[in-house]
Design an enzyme around this catalytic site. Structure first.
Site, PDB file in Angstrom:
ATOM      1  CG  ASN A   1      13.323  10.672  27.485  1.00  0.00           C
ATOM      2  OD1 ASN A   1      12.964   9.590  27.927  1.00  0.00           O
ATOM      3  ND2 ASN A   1      13.486  11.734  28.250  1.00  0.00           N
TER       4      ASN A   1
ATOM      5  CD  GLU B   1       5.547  19.799  27.906  1.00  0.00           C
ATOM      6  OE1 GLU B   1       6.772  19.885  27.692  1.00  0.00           O
ATOM      7  OE2 GLU B   1       4.990  18.750  28.255  1.00  0.00           O
ATOM      8  CD1 TRP B   2      10.126  21.105  29.916  1.00  0.00           C
ATOM      9  CD2 TRP B   2      10.670  22.009  31.889  1.00  0.00           C
ATOM     10  NE1 TRP B   2      10.254  20.078  30.832  1.00  0.00           N
ATOM     11  CE2 TRP B   2      10.587  20.594  32.045  1.00  0.00           C
ATOM     12  CE3 TRP B   2      10.993  22.782  33.007  1.00  0.00           C
ATOM     13  CZ2 TRP B   2      10.821  19.956  33.255  1.00  0.00           C
ATOM     14  CZ3 TRP B   2      11.230  22.150  34.226  1.00  0.00           C
ATOM     15  CH2 TRP B   2      11.130  20.755  34.338  1.00  0.00           C
TER      16      TRP B   2
ATOM     17  CG  HIS C   1      12.432  15.558  34.773  1.00  0.00           C
ATOM     18  ND1 HIS C   1      11.893  14.425  34.191  1.00  0.00           N
ATOM     19  CD2 HIS C   1      12.354  16.524  33.827  1.00  0.00           C
ATOM     20  CE1 HIS C   1      11.486  14.708  32.959  1.00  0.00           C
ATOM     21  NE2 HIS C   1      11.752  15.982  32.723  1.00  0.00           N
TER      22      HIS C   1
ATOM     23  CD  GLN D   1       7.762  18.921  32.338  1.00  0.00           C
ATOM     24  OE1 GLN D   1       8.472  17.925  32.450  1.00  0.00           O
ATOM     25  NE2 GLN D   1       7.252  19.294  31.179  1.00  0.00           N
TER      26      GLN D   1
ATOM     27  CD  GLU E   1      10.432  12.735  28.978  1.00  0.00           C
ATOM     28  OE1 GLU E   1      10.356  13.562  28.030  1.00  0.00           O
ATOM     29  OE2 GLU E   1      10.960  13.006  30.059  1.00  0.00           O
TER      30      GLU E   1
ATOM     31  CG  ASN F   1      14.371  13.586  31.862  1.00  0.00           C
ATOM     32  OD1 ASN F   1      13.951  12.584  31.291  1.00  0.00           O
ATOM     33  ND2 ASN F   1      14.200  14.807  31.364  1.00  0.00           N
ATOM     34  CD  GLU F   2      14.945  14.850  27.427  1.00  0.00           C
ATOM     35  OE1 GLU F   2      15.152  16.073  27.236  1.00  0.00           O
ATOM     36  OE2 GLU F   2      13.974  14.247  26.926  1.00  0.00           O
TER      37      GLU F   2
ATOM     38  NE  ARG G   1      11.593   9.005  33.442  1.00  0.00           N
ATOM     39  CZ  ARG G   1      11.945  10.061  32.720  1.00  0.00           C
ATOM     40  NH1 ARG G   1      11.242  10.395  31.645  1.00  0.00           N
ATOM     41  NH2 ARG G   1      12.987  10.790  33.053  1.00  0.00           N
TER      42      ARG G   1
ATOM     43  CD1 TRP H   1       5.770  15.032  27.177  1.00  0.00           C
ATOM     44  CD2 TRP H   1       6.565  14.076  29.044  1.00  0.00           C
ATOM     45  NE1 TRP H   1       5.874  16.010  28.131  1.00  0.00           N
ATOM     46  CE2 TRP H   1       6.358  15.449  29.293  1.00  0.00           C
ATOM     47  CE3 TRP H   1       7.048  13.261  30.080  1.00  0.00           C
ATOM     48  CZ2 TRP H   1       6.622  16.030  30.530  1.00  0.00           C
ATOM     49  CZ3 TRP H   1       7.318  13.842  31.295  1.00  0.00           C
ATOM     50  CH2 TRP H   1       7.108  15.212  31.521  1.00  0.00           C
TER      51      TRP H   1
ATOM     52  CE1 TYR I   1       8.384  13.886  23.647  1.00  0.00           C
ATOM     53  CE2 TYR I   1      10.641  13.812  24.451  1.00  0.00           C
ATOM     54  CZ  TYR I   1       9.286  13.797  24.695  1.00  0.00           C
ATOM     55  OH  TYR I   1       8.819  13.691  25.977  1.00  0.00           O
TER      56      TYR I   1
END
Length: 481
Positions: free
Chosen positions: A324, A441-442, A153, A52, A388, A197-198, A109, A434, A326
């Site tokens: 994480n 952003e993907w 990630h 990213q 995050e 990650n996730e 991180r 984050w 959100y």
């Protein structure tokens, strides 16, 4: 004797805590009414990920990753954006380290690009890639921050995907080999490691929904991938600990508040199933050697591809767990199924008349509190780090300033909820916003801005600290607000 399996899975009673979720303005008012404090030595930080922010997608011997491939497929990424340059952190890492110091951050991180270190995901090592991460880590340390490094990630080397990716059990051994390489090369500088990650995100969106790399749409492939991922966590943990038992090693899972769509018992049970499949699926196997009760018991081994001894191979006594958070999920029963045997849920984020960020995610500080308290019990009171959390607000740069007051309001409400969760027993020792800066952003490309720092992608990636970044720097300095 504690029934650890029952503790991990909990009860359905909490599945809908915070179901109303619309009281975030009340949470903000409460945060403004009194001082919000945090424990002594609490770590304030920020997070990024290699693909990213780095750019340099083929620089100095780096091999292609699945995201390098995916972004070149028409229609995959909004506006046809790629991470080829991103924030150009591969060349501007010293500027990023200066931002870390300016924002008073004590933890940073970031992730390593596997294909920058091992272009093919196995075999030969690219020394130039390791040298870059040495320089980056030295800059982070010189800025006064602790490096918290994520091994993976989402940017799997393309060569490994060609061999089956996360559906191939060999990938777990390849991750362990990679962990050994970077642990030996960087272990004199880095003591804190997050393995993945996730994993929910890169397996669900990459193998089930097809909107992230590698872009597959097969729920049965996804299930196989989740098991290989869990094997990889145990193997990578042991690889790092074999290098230095004093390393602090964990992994990062995204968690969410599960809200039943209605008060029906069927929807409440569905929310509980989705809690197990999202919040526990990559923790319980590692901590307990068993999977949460979701799949039909008589088909679980076949669906996941479990082999004798896997329950031990998955196990890892994590030193810490990264979470994480959100937003919330609204979950309903779906008797006809959704492709995952036994799950039978319809799950949506951003559903209903609920306050949202610019990306459409619900603002849910109460759910943040409730989920942390619940997850602390499942994790077994190991140290937790918020690895995050943040919001997309696409406030423009005007006359050299970004006056993103909405992000400050968001952070106030979430930080107040975090402070309450700590007081209610969640052993959280760090928070990473984050993100340090706006980035790729993907699937959203550059259309969504999560950063504390504005990046002008049309003007040599120039960095400008936003008003929210200045406010966050004061929180970090004062350990509260």
């Amino acid at each position: 004797m504690i029934n650890r399996r029952a503790l991990l899975q909990g009860t359905a009673a909490l599945a809908g805590v915070g179901a109303v979720g619309g009281g975030w303005r009340a949470a903000l008012a409460a945060a403004n009414a009194e001082k919000v404090t945090f424990p002594k030595d609490f770590l304030w930080g920020a997070a990024t990920a290699a693909y990213q922010v780095e750019g340099g997608w083929n620089a100095d011997g780096k091999g292609p990753s699945i995201w390098d491939t995916f972004v070149r497929q028409p229609g995959r990424i909004k506006n046809g954006d790629t991470g080829d340059v991103a924030c150009d952190s591969y060349h501007k890492y010293k500027e990023d380290a200066a931002l870390i110091r300016q924002l008073n951050l004590k933890s940073y991180r970031y992730s390593l690009s596997w294909s920058r270190v091992q272009p093919l995901g196995k075999g030969a090592v690219n020394q130039a890639g390791l040298d870059y991460y040495k320089r980056l880590t030295d800059a982070v340390l010189e800025a006064g921050a602790r490096p918290l490094v994520t091994l993976y990630h989402w940017d799997l080397p393309q060569a490994l995907d060609d061999a089956g990716g996360w559906t191939n059990r060999d990938t777990a051994d390849r991750l362990a080999e990679y962990a050994d390489i970077v642990g030996r090369a960087l272990g004199d500088r880095i003591n804190h490691w997050a393995i993945l990650n996730e994993p929910k995100t890169f397996t669900h969106l990459g193998y089930w929904e097809g909107i992230f790399a590698p872009g597959h749409k097969d729920p049965l492939q996804m299930l196989r991938a989740t098991h290989v991922v869990n094997l990889s966590q145990g193997k990578a943990f042991r690889a790092l600990k074999a290098i230095n038992p004093k390393f602090e090693v964990g992994s990062v899972c995204d968690v969410a508040n599960m809200v039943p769509r209605t008060d029906s018992e069927a929807d409440k049970a569905a929310a509980e199933r989705y809690h197990r499949f999202l919040n526990l699926w990559f923790l319980q196997p590692v901590l307990d050697g068993t999977y949460p009760d979701v799949l039909p018991a008589d088909r679980q081994a076949d669906l996941l591809g479990i082999q004798p001894g896997d329950e031990k191979a998955m196990r890892a006594d994590y030193d810490m767990v990264g979470l994480n958070y959100y937003t919330r999920w609204v979950v309903a029963d779906k008797p006809e199924g959704n492709g995952v045997p036994g799950l039978n849920t319809d799950h949506q984020w951003g559903e209903g008349p609920h306050a949202k960020t610019d990306i459409g995610w619900d603002i849910d500080p109460d759910g943040f509190h409730d989920t942390l308290v619940r997850m602390a019990k499942a994790i077994g009171n190991r140290p937790i780090e918020i690895t995050e959390s943040g919001a997309a607000y696409n406030t423009p740069l005007v006359n050299g300033h970004v006056k993103d007051a909405k992000r400050i309001e968001y952070m106030k409400a979430y930080f107040a909820a975090l402070s309450r969760a700590i007081k209610d027993g969640a052993p959280v020792r760090a928070y990473h916003a984050w993100s340090l800066m706006d980035n790729f952003e993907w699937a959203q490309g550059y259309s969504q801005r999560f950063g504390l720092v504005y990046v002008d992608f049309k003007n040599n990636q120039k960095r400008t600290i936003k008003d929210s970044g200045l406010w966050y720097a004061k929180v970090a300095k004062d350990n509260g607000f």
